[in-house]
Design a protein around this motif. Structure first.
Motif, PDB file in Angstrom:
ATOM      1  N   GLU A   9      34.033  34.655  36.957  1.00 26.62           N
ATOM      2  CA  GLU A   9      35.472  34.766  37.187  1.00 26.62           C
ATOM      3  C   GLU A   9      35.727  35.690  38.378  1.00 26.62           C
TER       4      GLU A   9
ATOM      5  N   GLU B 161      37.055  33.383  40.675  1.00 19.71           N
ATOM      6  CA  GLU B 161      37.017  32.166  41.504  1.00 19.71           C
ATOM      7  C   GLU B 161      36.244  31.027  40.866  1.00 19.71           C
TER       8      GLU B 161
ATOM      9  N   ARG C 255      33.235  30.143  41.465  1.00 20.17           N
ATOM     10  CA  ARG C 255      32.384  29.442  42.438  1.00 20.17           C
ATOM     11  C   ARG C 255      30.914  29.802  42.256  1.00 20.17           C
TER      12      ARG C 255
END
Length: 184
Positions: free
Chosen positions: A116, A118, A120
């Motif tokens: 967390e 993002e 990614r």
């Protein structure tokens, strides 16, 4: 012949491997593989995990507890602090609410963790163990908080972290679950 012996031999033969070739590939002895396939000796849990990973099947499948041989891939989000602890090998247990989603997480399955906020950055972990608890307090009493990523926290602080994520009502309804994890 027990289920493990049958499945090991079948998986080995499906790959076209002799016992000696499988021994070379996995680092086990040919004699050990012969003993497992003849049911004269049962493997350790770590051995079953290694063989399941090598063949790309679940541990439940290879030991005969399930006919589902493909590991299920689950996705979970993690705050950066716990993501980094897992990545460094300092956190090897992941605690969650034992709700309907997590009841389907089994030993041998894969968890893809998303960092967390993002989401990614990712990492994959193999579920090596599963422990169920009636609530987060029982979990805190039974497990080493260091392995859960709470080395500098009290038991109360650790329980409160879970209770800020999950409601007390859900905790009482579902209980807690902890997965032993190993990065893959």
């Amino acid at each position: 012949m027990n289920k493990f012996a049958e499945r090991l031999k079948s998986l080995r033969e499906e790959k076209g491997l002799s016992q000696r070739a499988l021994a070379r590939e996995t680092g086990f002895s040919q004699a050990g593989i012969a003993r497992w396939e003849s049911s004269s000796q049962m493997p350790t849990i770590d051995t079953a995990l290694t063989l399941a990973k090598y063949f790309g099947v679940t541990t439940d499948y290879i030991v005969g507890l399930s006919n589902n041989f493909i590991p299920t891939i689950h996705t979970l989000t993690l705050s950066p602090i716990y993501f980094d602890l897992i990545q460094k090998g300092e956190k090897v247990l992941e605690g969650r609410l034992n709700d309907n989603k997590r009841k389907n997480f089994n030993i041998g399955d894969i968890i893809v963790f998303l960092k967390e906020p993002e989401k990614r950055e990712t990492m994959k972990a193999l579920i090596t163990a599963r422990y169920e608890f009636k609530d987060f307090e029982e979990m805190a009493d039974c497990l080493d908080k260091n392995l859960l990523g709470f080395a500098n926290s009290t038991k109360e602080e650790m329980v409160n972290v879970y209770r800020t994520i999950y409601s007390h009502q859900d905790e009482l309804k579902h209980g807690g679950v902890v997965f032993g994890i190993k990065l893959v």
